[in-house]
Scaffold this motif. Structure first.
Motif, mmCIF file in Angstrom:
data_model
loop_
_atom_site.group_PDB
_atom_site.id
_atom_site.type_symbol
_atom_site.label_atom_id
_atom_site.label_comp_id
_atom_site.label_asym_id
_atom_site.label_seq_id
_atom_site.Cartn_x
_atom_site.Cartn_y
_atom_site.Cartn_z
ATOM 1 N N GLY A 125 -6.622 -29.531 -0.369
ATOM 2 C CA GLY A 125 -5.640 -28.453 -0.225
ATOM 3 C C GLY A 125 -4.232 -28.975 0.013
ATOM 4 O O GLY A 125 -3.269 -28.472 -0.564
ATOM 5 N N GLU A 126 -4.097 -30.001 0.837
ATOM 6 C CA GLU A 126 -2.780 -30.570 1.099
ATOM 7 C C GLU A 126 -2.204 -31.228 -0.146
ATOM 8 O O GLU A 126 -0.996 -31.165 -0.401
ATOM 9 N N GLY A 127 -3.052 -31.862 -0.924
ATOM 10 C CA GLY A 127 -2.585 -32.455 -2.173
ATOM 11 C C GLY A 127 -2.080 -31.412 -3.146
ATOM 12 O O GLY A 127 -1.053 -31.606 -3.806
ATOM 13 N N ASN A 128 -2.789 -30.297 -3.230
ATOM 14 C CA ASN A 128 -2.338 -29.209 -4.106
ATOM 15 C C ASN A 128 -1.008 -28.619 -3.635
ATOM 16 O O ASN A 128 -0.128 -28.329 -4.439
ATOM 17 N N GLY B 247 -12.689 -32.263 6.360
ATOM 18 C CA GLY B 247 -11.516 -33.112 6.141
ATOM 19 C C GLY B 247 -11.237 -33.311 4.662
ATOM 20 O O GLY B 247 -10.081 -33.383 4.247
ATOM 21 N N PHE B 248 -12.294 -33.390 3.843
ATOM 22 C CA PHE B 248 -12.091 -33.549 2.406
ATOM 23 C C PHE B 248 -11.465 -32.302 1.804
ATOM 24 O O PHE B 248 -10.580 -32.392 0.957
ATOM 25 N N ALA B 249 -11.924 -31.145 2.231
ATOM 26 C CA ALA B 249 -11.359 -29.902 1.726
ATOM 27 C C ALA B 249 -9.896 -29.767 2.145
ATOM 28 O O ALA B 249 -9.055 -29.324 1.352
ATOM 29 N N ALA B 250 -9.595 -30.168 3.362
ATOM 30 C CA ALA B 250 -8.199 -30.107 3.827
ATOM 31 C C ALA B 250 -7.324 -31.055 3.018
ATOM 32 O O ALA B 250 -6.190 -30.722 2.668
ATOM 33 N N ILE C 72 4.915 -26.655 6.827
ATOM 34 C CA ILE C 72 4.196 -25.676 7.651
ATOM 35 C C ILE C 72 2.808 -25.417 7.068
ATOM 36 O O ILE C 72 1.808 -25.378 7.793
ATOM 37 N N GLY C 73 2.732 -25.267 5.759
ATOM 38 C CA GLY C 73 1.447 -25.046 5.111
ATOM 39 C C GLY C 73 0.505 -26.224 5.274
ATOM 40 O O GLY C 73 -0.695 -26.057 5.507
ATOM 41 N N GLN C 74 1.034 -27.437 5.180
ATOM 42 C CA GLN C 74 0.184 -28.607 5.357
ATOM 43 C C GLN C 74 -0.262 -28.762 6.805
ATOM 44 O O GLN C 74 -1.384 -29.214 7.055
ATOM 45 N N ALA C 75 0.582 -28.405 7.742
ATOM 46 C CA ALA C 75 0.173 -28.482 9.147
ATOM 47 C C ALA C 75 -0.959 -27.501 9.439
ATOM 48 O O ALA C 75 -1.927 -27.840 10.136
#
Length: 89
Positions: free
Chosen positions: A39-42, A33-36, A67-70
């Motif tokens: 990534g979503e923040g970036n 979850g931390f890695a996700a 779409i990328g964040q999903a």
């Protein structure tokens, strides 16, 4: 001490260690979850930069960002589901 008592003690210790390792594995699975989140923040940061540079493309950029964040969020959800399955299985 007879052999049966010794074997029972060894198996009991192995089961207790296995339970501890099970919880460590579940904790590691939750770290996805931390890695996700990183990534979503970036993705969001770069999408805002792209929208600032080309405001006329904001709709397309926003759609691609969502779409990328999903897709990125599914990684965190899979980790959570695996952790729950490890703990309760």
């Amino acid at each position: 001490m007879n052999l049966l008592t010794v074997l029972t003690n060894i198996f009991t210790a192995l089961i207790e260690v296995g339970d501890g390792l099970k919880y460590i594995g579940a904790g590691l699975a939750v770290f996805t979850g931390f890695a996700a989140a990183i990534g979503e923040g970036n993705v969001a940061a770069h999408a805002v930069d792209a929208m600032a540079r080309q405001p006329e493309m904001a709709g397309n950029i926003r759609t691609t960002m969502l779409i990328g964040q999903a897709v990125s969020e599914t990684t965190g959800l899979y980790g959570l589901i695996i952790a729950i399955l490890i703990v309760f299985a």
